[in-house]
Design a protein around this motif. Sequence first.
Motif, PDB file in Angstrom:
ATOM      1  N   LEU A   2      72.327  71.841  -7.114  1.00 39.44           N
ATOM      2  CA  LEU A   2      72.286  72.288  -5.731  1.00 39.44           C
ATOM      3  C   LEU A   2      73.665  72.192  -5.103  1.00 39.44           C
ATOM      4  CD1 LEU A   2      70.688  73.149  -3.170  1.00 39.44           C
ATOM      5  CD2 LEU A   2      70.321  70.695  -2.741  1.00 39.44           C
ATOM      6  N   ALA A   3      74.088  73.249  -4.426  1.00 40.13           N
ATOM      7  CA  ALA A   3      75.316  73.246  -3.628  1.00 40.13           C
ATOM      8  C   ALA A   3      74.907  73.400  -2.164  1.00 40.13           C
ATOM      9  CB  ALA A   3      76.248  74.372  -4.059  1.00 40.13           C
ATOM     10  N   ASP A   4      75.005  72.321  -1.412  1.00 42.33           N
ATOM     11  CA  ASP A   4      74.586  72.306  -0.012  1.00 42.33           C
ATOM     12  C   ASP A   4      75.820  72.126   0.867  1.00 42.33           C
ATOM     13  OD1 ASP A   4      73.509  71.943   2.470  1.00 42.33           O
ATOM     14  OD2 ASP A   4      72.083  70.386   1.885  1.00 42.33           O
ATOM     15  N   LEU A   5      76.186  73.177   1.589  1.00 42.27           N
ATOM     16  CA  LEU A   5      77.371  73.151   2.442  1.00 42.27           C
ATOM     17  C   LEU A   5      76.996  73.148   3.920  1.00 42.27           C
ATOM     18  CD1 LEU A   5      79.741  75.627   0.548  1.00 42.27           C
ATOM     19  CD2 LEU A   5      79.425  73.181   0.212  1.00 42.27           C
ATOM     20  N   THR A   6      75.810  72.656   4.212  1.00 47.00           N
ATOM     21  CA  THR A   6      75.323  72.654   5.590  1.00 47.00           C
ATOM     22  C   THR A   6      76.254  71.891   6.523  1.00 47.00           C
ATOM     23  OG1 THR A   6      73.049  72.784   4.817  1.00 47.00           O
ATOM     24  CG2 THR A   6      73.374  72.020   7.068  1.00 47.00           C
ATOM     25  N   ARG A   7      76.864  70.836   6.037  1.00 44.18           N
ATOM     26  CA  ARG A   7      77.688  70.000   6.924  1.00 44.18           C
ATOM     27  C   ARG A   7      78.878  70.752   7.501  1.00 44.18           C
ATOM     28  NH1 ARG A   7      81.704  67.624   7.094  1.00 44.18           N
ATOM     29  NH2 ARG A   7      80.768  65.606   7.609  1.00 44.18           N
ATOM     30  N   PHE A   8      79.239  71.875   6.901  1.00 45.31           N
ATOM     31  CA  PHE A   8      80.350  72.654   7.439  1.00 45.31           C
ATOM     32  C   PHE A   8      79.907  73.554   8.595  1.00 45.31           C
ATOM     33  CE2 PHE A   8      81.648  71.477   3.192  1.00 45.31           C
ATOM     34  CZ  PHE A   8      82.939  71.023   3.414  1.00 45.31           C
ATOM     35  N   MET A   9      78.610  73.600   8.848  1.00 48.38           N
ATOM     36  CA  MET A   9      78.072  74.394   9.963  1.00 48.38           C
ATOM     37  C   MET A   9      77.317  73.548  10.977  1.00 48.38           C
ATOM     38  SD  MET A   9      76.763  77.492   7.519  1.00 48.38           S
ATOM     39  CE  MET A   9      77.004  76.580   5.984  1.00 48.38           C
ATOM     40  N   CYS A  10      76.923  72.352  10.593  1.00 45.58           N
ATOM     41  CA  CYS A  10      76.088  71.510  11.453  1.00 45.58           C
ATOM     42  C   CYS A  10      76.566  70.064  11.395  1.00 45.58           C
ATOM     43  CB  CYS A  10      74.622  71.541  11.000  1.00 45.58           C
ATOM     44  SG  CYS A  10      73.895  73.172  10.816  1.00 45.58           S
ATOM     45  N   ASP A  11      76.297  69.313  12.481  1.00 47.37           N
ATOM     46  CA  ASP A  11      76.420  67.861  12.408  1.00 47.37           C
ATOM     47  C   ASP A  11      75.003  67.285  12.389  1.00 47.37           C
ATOM     48  OD1 ASP A  11      75.461  67.901  15.026  1.00 47.37           O
ATOM     49  OD2 ASP A  11      77.403  67.487  15.944  1.00 47.37           O
ATOM     50  N   ALA A  12      74.853  66.029  12.703  1.00 46.34           N
ATOM     51  CA  ALA A  12      73.532  65.402  12.608  1.00 46.34           C
ATOM     52  C   ALA A  12      72.542  65.943  13.624  1.00 46.34           C
ATOM     53  CB  ALA A  12      73.663  63.885  12.777  1.00 46.34           C
ATOM     54  N   ARG A  13      73.040  66.545  14.722  1.00 52.06           N
ATOM     55  CA  ARG A  13      72.138  66.995  15.787  1.00 52.06           C
ATOM     56  C   ARG A  13      72.167  68.493  16.034  1.00 52.06           C
ATOM     57  NH1 ARG A  13      73.225  65.974  20.512  1.00 52.06           N
ATOM     58  NH2 ARG A  13      75.458  65.522  20.292  1.00 52.06           N
ATOM     59  N   ARG A  14      73.318  69.118  15.806  1.00 56.30           N
ATOM     60  CA  ARG A  14      73.472  70.516  16.216  1.00 56.30           C
ATOM     61  C   ARG A  14      74.036  71.370  15.089  1.00 56.30           C
ATOM     62  NH1 ARG A  14      77.468  69.792  21.118  1.00 56.30           N
ATOM     63  NH2 ARG A  14      78.401  68.468  19.497  1.00 56.30           N
ATOM     64  N   CYS A  15      73.776  72.678  15.179  1.00 53.44           N
ATOM     65  CA  CYS A  15      74.423  73.666  14.320  1.00 53.44           C
ATOM     66  C   CYS A  15      75.232  74.588  15.218  1.00 53.44           C
ATOM     67  CB  CYS A  15      73.400  74.465  13.522  1.00 53.44           C
ATOM     68  SG  CYS A  15      72.538  73.478  12.264  1.00 53.44           S
ATOM     69  N   PHE A  16      76.422  74.960  14.736  1.00 51.12           N
ATOM     70  CA  PHE A  16      77.395  75.614  15.599  1.00 51.12           C
ATOM     71  C   PHE A  16      77.561  77.091  15.245  1.00 51.12           C
ATOM     72  CE2 PHE A  16      78.558  71.148  15.003  1.00 51.12           C
ATOM     73  CZ  PHE A  16      78.444  70.698  16.308  1.00 51.12           C
ATOM     74  N   PRO A  17      77.588  77.964  16.245  1.00 56.05           N
ATOM     75  CA  PRO A  17      77.809  79.390  15.976  1.00 56.05           C
ATOM     76  C   PRO A  17      79.271  79.732  15.712  1.00 56.05           C
ATOM     77  CG  PRO A  17      77.570  79.049  18.326  1.00 56.05           C
ATOM     78  CD  PRO A  17      77.340  77.712  17.680  1.00 56.05           C
ATOM     79  N   VAL A  18      80.168  78.838  16.109  1.00 51.66           N
ATOM     80  CA  VAL A  18      81.599  79.019  15.871  1.00 51.66           C
ATOM     81  C   VAL A  18      82.135  77.711  15.314  1.00 51.66           C
ATOM     82  CG1 VAL A  18      83.847  79.556  16.890  1.00 51.66           C
ATOM     83  CG2 VAL A  18      81.778  80.665  17.782  1.00 51.66           C
ATOM     84  N   VAL A  19      82.865  77.782  14.219  1.00 54.45           N
ATOM     85  CA  VAL A  19      83.447  76.594  13.590  1.00 54.45           C
ATOM     86  C   VAL A  19      84.924  76.865  13.341  1.00 54.45           C
ATOM     87  CG1 VAL A  19      83.471  75.114  11.543  1.00 54.45           C
ATOM     88  CG2 VAL A  19      81.285  75.877  12.510  1.00 54.45           C
ATOM     89  N   GLY A  20      85.786  76.018  13.904  1.00 54.37           N
ATOM     90  CA  GLY A  20      87.228  76.183  13.702  1.00 54.37           C
ATOM     91  C   GLY A  20      87.723  77.562  14.083  1.00 54.37           C
ATOM     92  N   GLY A  21      87.164  78.139  15.149  1.00 52.15           N
ATOM     93  CA  GLY A  21      87.589  79.460  15.603  1.00 52.15           C
ATOM     94  C   GLY A  21      86.985  80.618  14.838  1.00 52.15           C
ATOM     95  N   ALA A  22      86.180  80.362  13.805  1.00 48.28           N
ATOM     96  CA  ALA A  22      85.558  81.425  13.012  1.00 48.28           C
ATOM     97  C   ALA A  22      84.090  81.574  13.411  1.00 48.28           C
ATOM     98  CB  ALA A  22      85.668  81.131  11.524  1.00 48.28           C
ATOM     99  N   LEU A  23      83.664  82.797  13.656  1.00 49.79           N
ATOM    100  CA  LEU A  23      82.266  83.074  13.968  1.00 49.79           C
ATOM    101  C   LEU A  23      81.428  82.883  12.714  1.00 49.79           C
ATOM    102  CD1 LEU A  23      80.306  84.196  16.194  1.00 49.79           C
ATOM    103  CD2 LEU A  23      80.681  86.448  15.158  1.00 49.79           C
ATOM    104  N   VAL A  24      80.375  82.092  12.814  1.00 43.13           N
ATOM    105  CA  VAL A  24      79.566  81.772  11.638  1.00 43.13           C
ATOM    106  C   VAL A  24      78.613  82.914  11.299  1.00 43.13           C
ATOM    107  CG1 VAL A  24      77.833  80.198  10.697  1.00 43.13           C
ATOM    108  CG2 VAL A  24      79.747  79.294  12.044  1.00 43.13           C
ATOM    109  N   HIS A  25      77.885  83.427  12.298  1.00 47.06           N
ATOM    110  CA  HIS A  25      76.839  84.420  12.042  1.00 47.06           C
ATOM    111  C   HIS A  25      77.226  85.796  12.577  1.00 47.06           C
ATOM    112  CE1 HIS A  25      74.479  80.585  12.134  1.00 47.06           C
ATOM    113  NE2 HIS A  25      73.930  81.137  11.077  1.00 47.06           N
ATOM    114  N   LYS A  26      76.931  86.828  11.788  1.00 49.02           N
ATOM    115  CA  LYS A  26      77.111  88.187  12.307  1.00 49.02           C
ATOM    116  C   LYS A  26      75.818  88.723  12.898  1.00 49.02           C
ATOM    117  CE  LYS A  26      76.328  90.952   8.100  1.00 49.02           C
ATOM    118  NZ  LYS A  26      76.933  91.970   7.219  1.00 49.02           N
TER     119      LYS A  26
END
Length: 677
Positions: free
Chosen positions: A625-649
Amino acid sequence: MGAGAARGDGRVMPERRPLRPEIQGLRAVAVALVVVHHLWPGALPGGFVGVDVFFAISGYLITAHLLREIDRHGRVRLGAFWVRRARRILPAALLVLGCALAATLALVPSIYWPQYIAEVRASTLYGQNWHLAAAAVDYFAAEDGPSPVRHFWSLSAEEQFYLVWPVLLLVAALASRGRRAGPAIAMGACTAASLAWSIHLTAAEPASAYFVTPTRAWEFGLGGLLALSGGRTPAACSWLGLAAIGAAAALYSPATPFPGIAALLPVAGALAVIAARAPGRALSSPPSQWLGDVSYAVYLWHWPLLVLIPFAAGDGSRPAEPLVVLGLTLLAAWLTKHLVEDPLRFRRGPRPALAVAVAASALVLSACSGASAYLERKIAVAERASAAVLAARPACFGAAARDPRRPCENPRLRLRVVPTPLQARDRSNAPCTLDERRGLLYVCGFGAPRAKARETIALIGDSHASHWRAAVDPLAERRGWRGVSITHSGCPLSLAVKDLQEPDRSECLEWNRQVLRWLRRHREVRHVFVSEISGSSWITRGRSQWHTAVDGYLRAWRALPSSVKTVIVLRDTPKARLETAACVQRAIDAQRRAATACALPRSRALVGDPAAAAAARFRTDRVRLADLTRFMCDARRCFPVVGGALVHKDQHHMTTVFARTLWPYLARRVDGLVKGA
């Protein structure tokens, strides 16, 4: 509802023919079904059949008028007929379209403008049903929320009927020298052909079948055949007809294959009421007659108010209060009827009304063009800004901002969003080069050139596998791997049966069989990456959805040939909400930090992934399993923008910009799992 449906008696101006009370009452029933279905969907899950009732009424009334004209004059005066239709339909319709466009530009976030403007334009040109049919078969456009003019598809179908039907009857009448045998044969043949095509296309392409005119023409045609026959039925048939309509409204649902054979029930019910010519107390009561009289305007106004009021009251995420929508709809319909429809419809001479309609159409289309041009300029400015950011390769951009080994933040990226939601919505996934197309398989290559490749890997799954290609491609290129992408929208690599309408269900099963056969023929593929959208529905056969999905993935991985040494399961990504893109766009325009302003609770954004669970249960080292969720979410929230990059189109697909920033962290997980890395 369509214009003739709401008031389609085809009367000659300015004479006012007496209205048949049972038809007025039937219009009231039809529009009530549609409005209740939209405002309280659970109360009448099949209330959309009110549209079919309207179609049957229009076919009957318009054909009756045309036949009377043929009997009197031996022909149809096409110009006069179309002028009457335009005077009846266009004023109110264009008023609603203009108001919907103005409200869109004033209240709605610009992320929705391309869709809304395109649908207003299509509705003004009465091609909305074909526009929606094309969008319905577009995998990504099908996820768009409804525009305030989506209901104009039925008016478009009806207008197309008004263009073709009188020409058909005229040609048939001339060919038969004014006798009714010619129109009868032509009408019967066209109606039968349309019904047959409707049944076929509803099974083959249900998304587009719902909208296109050929699948709906038979509903008008049956009404026309009733007008031709002039038959009457016992008064009791009126109640049987109302019962048939009510049964369809109560028992059908959006899952019912429609129109097809299912549409026969409400259409036959409407024709039974018309043929009985027995209004009864309910249909002839003053409230029913009043609602029937304003039914066209009610149909026009209820949907824009339902869609636009939430934007006027806030961010558009909370649904409008149904009673408020209903009250405003009835008020707007009454005002439209008495201030717009009747004054223009019954005014002597066609020129003033037509001049107003032509001018209004031109104004709406010009406003659409102006808004589109403004939007294109806005996107062009964003494109230049995004290109500058990507060219500069700033520190901490994208996933790097959440690197657990070296967390960082670049202050210059706090208010940046690359790409903007307006840019992202039409961007494709990372490109690849077509290698082979056989059957349902579309095999394309990426990564290192074939001649220099040390290993061959495959990326397999549905559209979520495709969005991972932007991360797997640079990884493959740097590791010297030749990659092949084998994806099919909506079809994961699984031996469970996905709960899809046919023919999609059978197509997914066959695609999976072809993938396994392809891998057996291509034994050079030693490592496979798989990904799929979580939250899908499956045919369970007595088991839970979760266990059915887990078992389907396990069986598929076990069925892979022994030449596949490693299966890397890419855990599904978090999901956004329909209004997340609008929130991000508003934050950009207001110079606010979109990452935090539009973040979603982790519990809502990250649903359970049965493929990840299956990978955890697999007893060998073959599946990882390759789980990269932590690069989009923390323990409480998931972010639509990370480091200035839009996550979802969109609601659940990653942008290629953000996915590409994930590759170094995917490499950390993959290295050591794939031999030769």
